[in-house]
Enzyme design. Structure first.
Site, mmCIF file in Angstrom:
data_model
loop_
_atom_site.group_PDB
_atom_site.id
_atom_site.type_symbol
_atom_site.label_atom_id
_atom_site.label_comp_id
_atom_site.label_asym_id
_atom_site.label_seq_id
_atom_site.Cartn_x
_atom_site.Cartn_y
_atom_site.Cartn_z
ATOM 1 N N GLY A 159 5.436 18.235 0.866
ATOM 2 C CA GLY A 159 6.282 18.744 1.934
ATOM 3 C C GLY A 159 5.697 18.678 3.327
ATOM 4 O O GLY A 159 6.279 19.213 4.267
ATOM 5 N N ASP B 293 12.709 14.694 -4.253
ATOM 6 C CA ASP B 293 11.545 14.296 -5.038
ATOM 7 C C ASP B 293 11.822 14.531 -6.515
ATOM 8 O O ASP B 293 12.652 15.378 -6.876
ATOM 9 C CB ASP B 293 10.306 15.090 -4.615
ATOM 10 C CG ASP B 293 9.009 14.370 -4.978
ATOM 11 O OD1 ASP B 293 8.349 13.851 -4.057
ATOM 12 O OD2 ASP B 293 8.657 14.316 -6.174
ATOM 13 N N LYS C 267 6.344 3.976 3.844
ATOM 14 C CA LYS C 267 4.961 3.540 3.636
ATOM 15 C C LYS C 267 4.905 2.439 2.583
ATOM 16 O O LYS C 267 5.570 2.527 1.552
ATOM 17 C CB LYS C 267 4.103 4.714 3.177
ATOM 18 C CG LYS C 267 2.647 4.330 2.873
ATOM 19 C CD LYS C 267 1.764 5.535 2.723
ATOM 20 C CE LYS C 267 2.053 6.339 1.471
ATOM 21 N NZ LYS C 267 1.186 7.522 1.369
#
Length: 263
Positions: free
Chosen positions: A50, A68, A149
């Site tokens: 988080g 998630d 990413k």
């Protein structure tokens, strides 16, 4: 763990109450590229624990949602969904939470569990980033922003091209908070394209009028495309060369003669 305790950003995260050192990566990305604006709705994919959610809430002050597979410990003012971003049911929950118009920003700082085999880990990273991109395409507003990413490797350029195909501007960036030995890099897409065409697409069109610049102007599924070096009355096969949020540019790939006029 010993290395982490000596790490500047690890210490700063502890001092400032962030859940991970990665919080500073998002801060630096946003300072440089202005991804999140005040009032934006933000969806963070693979959000546990988080750290990015905390920063996203600070930056936007608006609706922030974390998704998630794991349960995310609650953060004040942040909503969470436990689910798989590849599942239609999760996509529907996201849209229900952020609204039918979609999110202003989609983030993904997730990484696969590392095996130690670099080729395998790189491929898994690209697979995860591709899932994030496909999810973003379903939940982003027009002109929305995207950050994900990835690990660098031989599949990186192909992934960058996929992002370029869907955003006006695309870049790769490595924030200072990334460890110097890390192969991670962040791919940033700005201004999500919702046009019914993409760079490289080909169409056969009739040139019926010219725009103010002298280029041909045609409509493809209601979307304006400007075609260089044509005349009214030509039938041409065009190739899309650039796509903007509200219009596109094309070159002539083949001249097919004159438009047939009805008798």
């Amino acid at each position: 763990m010993a290395r982490d305790r000596r790490d500047y950003y690890y210490r700063q995260a502890k001092e400032e109450g962030y859940r991970s050192r990665a919080s500073f990566k998002l801060k630096q990305i946003n300072e440089r590229h202005h991804i999140i604006n005040r009032g934006d709705s933000v969806v963070d994919l693979g959000a546990a624990p988080g750290g990015w959610l905390q920063v996203a809430k600070e930056l936007s002050g608006g609706k922030v949602l974390g998704v998630d597979l794991q349960r995310i410990v609650p953060i004040e003012g942040v909503e969470t969904i436990q689910g798989n971003i590849n599942a239609d049911s999760t996509i529907q929950k996201i849209i229900k939470t952020v609204g039918a118009k979609g999110a202003d920003v989609v983030l993904c700082d997730a990484a696969p569990n590392l095996s130690g085999n670099w080729s395998y880990d790189h491929a898994r990273s690209i697979e995860l980033a591709t899932s994030a991109l496909e999810c973003a395409k379903k939940i982003l507003k027009p002109k929305g922003n995207f950050v994900v990413k990835v690990f660098q490797g031989d599949m990186f350029n192909d992934y960058m091209q996929k992002v370029r195909d869907n955003f006006v501007r695309t870049m790769a960036y490595s924030p200072k908070a990334s460890r110097s030995q890390s192969a991670e890099i962040y791919v940033i897409g700005k201004k999500f394209l919702t046009a019914p065409l993409r760079k490289g697409d080909k169409f056969v069109v009739d040139i019926e009028k010219l725009g103010s610049s002298g280029d041909g102007a045609v409509l493809i599924e209601g979307f304006v495309v400007f075609v260089k070096e044509v005349e009214v009355g030509e039938k041409v096969r065009i190739k899309i060369t650039d796509v903007k949020p509200n219009f596109a540019f094309a070159d002539v790939a083949e001249r097919l003669g004159k438009t047939e006029k009805p008798e």
